[in-house]
Design a protein around this motif. Sequence first.
Motif, short mmCIF file in Angstrom:
data_model
loop_
_atom_site.label_atom_id
_atom_site.label_comp_id
_atom_site.label_asym_id
_atom_site.label_seq_id
_atom_site.Cartn_x
_atom_site.Cartn_y
_atom_site.Cartn_z
N HIS A 184 0.84 -1.19 0.00
CA HIS A 184 0.00 0.00 0.00
C HIS A 184 0.88 1.25 0.00
O HIS A 184 0.64 2.21 -0.71
CB HIS A 184 -0.91 -0.02 1.23
N ASN A 185 1.93 1.20 0.82
CA ASN A 185 2.80 2.36 0.94
C ASN A 185 3.52 2.71 -0.35
O ASN A 185 3.54 3.86 -0.77
CB ASN A 185 3.83 2.13 2.06
N ARG A 190 5.78 7.39 -5.09
CA ARG A 190 6.38 7.58 -6.40
C ARG A 190 6.40 6.31 -7.24
O ARG A 190 6.11 6.34 -8.44
CB ARG A 190 7.80 8.09 -6.19
N THR A 191 6.70 5.17 -6.62
CA THR A 191 6.80 3.92 -7.38
C THR A 191 5.46 3.54 -8.00
O THR A 191 5.39 3.19 -9.17
CB THR A 191 7.28 2.77 -6.47
N THR C 117 14.23 8.81 -2.89
CA THR C 117 13.99 7.57 -2.14
C THR C 117 13.52 6.46 -3.07
O THR C 117 12.85 6.70 -4.05
CB THR C 117 12.92 7.78 -1.06
N GLY C 118 13.88 5.22 -2.69
CA GLY C 118 13.52 4.08 -3.52
C GLY C 118 12.37 3.31 -2.88
O GLY C 118 11.78 3.73 -1.90
N ILE C 119 12.09 2.13 -3.47
CA ILE C 119 10.90 1.38 -3.10
C ILE C 119 10.88 0.95 -1.64
O ILE C 119 9.83 0.93 -1.00
CB ILE C 119 10.71 0.19 -4.06
N PHE C 120 12.04 0.65 -1.08
CA PHE C 120 12.05 0.20 0.32
C PHE C 120 11.73 1.33 1.28
O PHE C 120 10.99 1.17 2.23
CB PHE C 120 13.38 -0.46 0.68
N LYS C 128 12.49 9.98 5.50
CA LYS C 128 12.99 10.67 4.31
C LYS C 128 11.95 10.63 3.19
O LYS C 128 11.71 11.62 2.49
CB LYS C 128 14.28 9.99 3.83
N ALA C 129 11.31 9.46 3.04
CA ALA C 129 10.30 9.31 1.99
C ALA C 129 9.09 10.18 2.28
O ALA C 129 8.53 10.83 1.40
CB ALA C 129 9.89 7.85 1.85
#
Lengths: 344, 291, 262
Positions: A184-185, A190-191, C117-120, C128-129
């Motif tokens: 969900h997050n 962005r992803t 920021t990336g997927i994790f 940060k995200a």
Amino acid sequence: MEHIKKIFNTKPYNYYIFFGILLSLAPTAQQLGLLNSSTIIVLGTVIFYSVVGVGLNVLLGYSGLISLGTAGFMGLGSYMAAYLTVDMNLPYFLSVIISVSIPLAVGLVIGLISLRIQGYYLAIATLGVSEILKQVFIEMDTLTGGFSGKSAFYPKIFGLLELNRQFTFIGMSIVLVLILIFSHNFINARTGRAFLTMRGSESAAKAMGINLLKYKLTAFGIATAYAALGGVLYIHFIRFAYPSGWSVTLSLQILAVIVIGGMRKMNGPVIGAFIVFGVPELILKQIPIISGIDGLAYIFTGVLIIVVILFYPDGVIDLLNPIKDYIEKYKENKNEEKSLLDNQ
Amino acid sequence: MSIFLQLLFSSLETGSVYALATLGIIIIFRTSRMTNFAQGSLGMMNAFVATFALINLNVNVFVAAFIGMISAFITGVVVDLVIMRHAKRVSPVSKQIITFGLIMLFLGIAPMLFGTSPLSFPRFISEGSISISGASVTYNGIFNISVGLFIMIALFVFLKKTKWGLAVRVTASNEETAQLMGVPTKLVTMGAWAVAAALGTLAALMLAPAITVNVSMMDNVQINALIACVLGGFQTFYGPVLGAYIIGLSKNLLIYYVSSTWGNALLYILILVFIVFRPNGLIGKNYIKKV
Amino acid sequence: MKKNHCLTINNLTMTFGGIKAVDDLSFQIYENEIYGLIGPNGAGKTTVFNCITQFYKPNAGQVIFNNKSDQSIDLVTYQTHEIIQEGLVRTFQNIELINELSLLDNLLVGAHVHYETGIFFQGLRLKKARDEEIKMKKKAEKILEFLELFERKDELVAGQPYGVLKKVELGRTLMSDPKLIILDEPAAGLNETETTQLAGLLRDIRLEYDCTILLVEHDMRLVMDVCDRICAISFGRKLGEGTPRAIQKNKRVQEAYLGTEV
């Protein structure tokens, strides 16, 4: 009621946690004699198929990439987990990590292929991959037990605590909730937006700086990782697997899960998994006359897929729309009445 | 040499079965613009009907097959009328998914109507074989190959030389324009489904003597037919048919000369590698999308 | 006053199977200009457009761009998705917005390259995200306010009126703090009033966001109204380059649009 709704809306994953808690009460309900043990098993399958479904939803629903190889990757995860815990005696969590990572790597290779081929070509290519995997399962019988199947046990946490069915069930519920929250997050960040853009318009994606290679790989990676994880959960709950089970039919059933439950919705796979894997066992088989029909589950699923695609593209929840509309209207009327009274 | 000839003949037979199923898929693809993953299931379903007729109506094998094909025509028409008509505005991916639903449906209806045990359907020509340069071919094999080739040629002649064939090609090229030109596209798509179902059924019946009539009988054929379309490219009618024969031959060669267990998988891997380099198939044409 | 170059096209050529869609085309755009590329239908404008934005790779020529770090780079050596980071962003004639996302989310897509920021980080909702997302949302809301679309920010793009969609696409380009915005037939489908409004909006954007604008257009009213300088092409070849008045008087341009007198 409003207060409860608020909690769910401001922190949407309270909704998932609430659902998880509810689910975890099932084993207790069984102890109390409210549910029977076969129900727990069916609900267990709904849980791990939901996990796989969330992954396929990210791939097909959000990113628009089709894969018919889901069953193969689930099988890969299962066999690896079984081999690593039973034959090699690795600790449970280490086995999980490896059993998810290796299928993930294979999934990334598929992702690379998906750059060159699209649409129906991709679907057929993933079909080929699934067939190759099935052959691997049959042939590499030292690892997979071949036609006689492979068995495993309930998880043994930290080498000490050996779970039983009830606690394994609760463990799976926790995993499902964590997967739902995590997914969900990133979907609402962005992803997820990059996935939807990639699906909606590759040109817009490129123009906005979205690296298609990276995101196609990510989508395939997630789908295969979740499928493998589902496979790991499967083998430690059902405790045996046969190569014939990892068929294209299963891949299609998982596809049905997200189509029927609603693509591009986080709770879609859970609803879909319940309808495809839960309803036939729990409800249809209890109804006299039709319960005797062989192949009933498949007919039910097949009809639902077709009906949903044609008339309720957002998923079966839309069937409830007339009820929703009625409630909305009722509330509107109540509000009108209230404001009229206030103004007097 | 005689072994090679032997393989060649059995490949022609396998190829015929694949080619018939493939033809069904490409006909539907080019007229309805969708990939019919349920081609095999349609064939399976009506093979059961034919077998049922054989057992219960005491007719001979050819009449039973004929009944199966009639049933196939009807099934194809029903699928088109009841389901596909309503799917006009649905996206291509969703249309594919509808065919998955069809697979499920037939997977459930077949055991419901015909039971779960495999049934047997005999060969068209039950005995006899001849020897050609040391390779032995059964009369049934020759029959299957000939029927396959005959139907192939008949359909191609139909497409190229007749008015209805032209209607099919026009609908395949651009449905809207075809409608504007007065081509009865609805009839064309309906006919396409009927013919495709019949072709699938014929393929199933040719295969039946070897593997019995059961719910998963056409699974292998379905996959190979789809791969034949990928190999031959979806842009022509003859490309996939060619692909089907190539697959039939390659499969037998690989299984015999390389590995009997991995031959199949090896074929898929080779084709996968092939389409990565030629995404539009052997005979495929590329279209640049305008932005 | 010395003007800085923003985009310089040198000898651009694009051939499709033997036909030269763009033939040895050169023109130059200065910073802060509103520049127009015009030509009758089939002149090759879209091909030029795609060659600049690297949706096509030209057969010959250079596309020299003065990027955000003030370096002159040849865009031809870059991949399509690398262009926006250098400071050049485009719109689409067919409006490529994402129907399933809200107006706000569509704008956020425009800031894709600015996220770190990336997927994790996103999946675990680390600080940060979260902070990045808040920052970007504020920026997007500000742009929507500028475009007078703030009330609609959470509505889905699906079903929005055409004028709104055009503005949203413009808003999306602004999210990347571009140096050069290239618009693909922005007046397409607009009536006279709307076109005038668009002209005003473009001038406002140039001022407020301190950028350069290139219009590829074949609606003369907009181009004559808002452009500082124009390049006219026909059959892939340059007819002339200059101010709107100069172009209007240019005999070759008149011929191309109106035909020669017998």
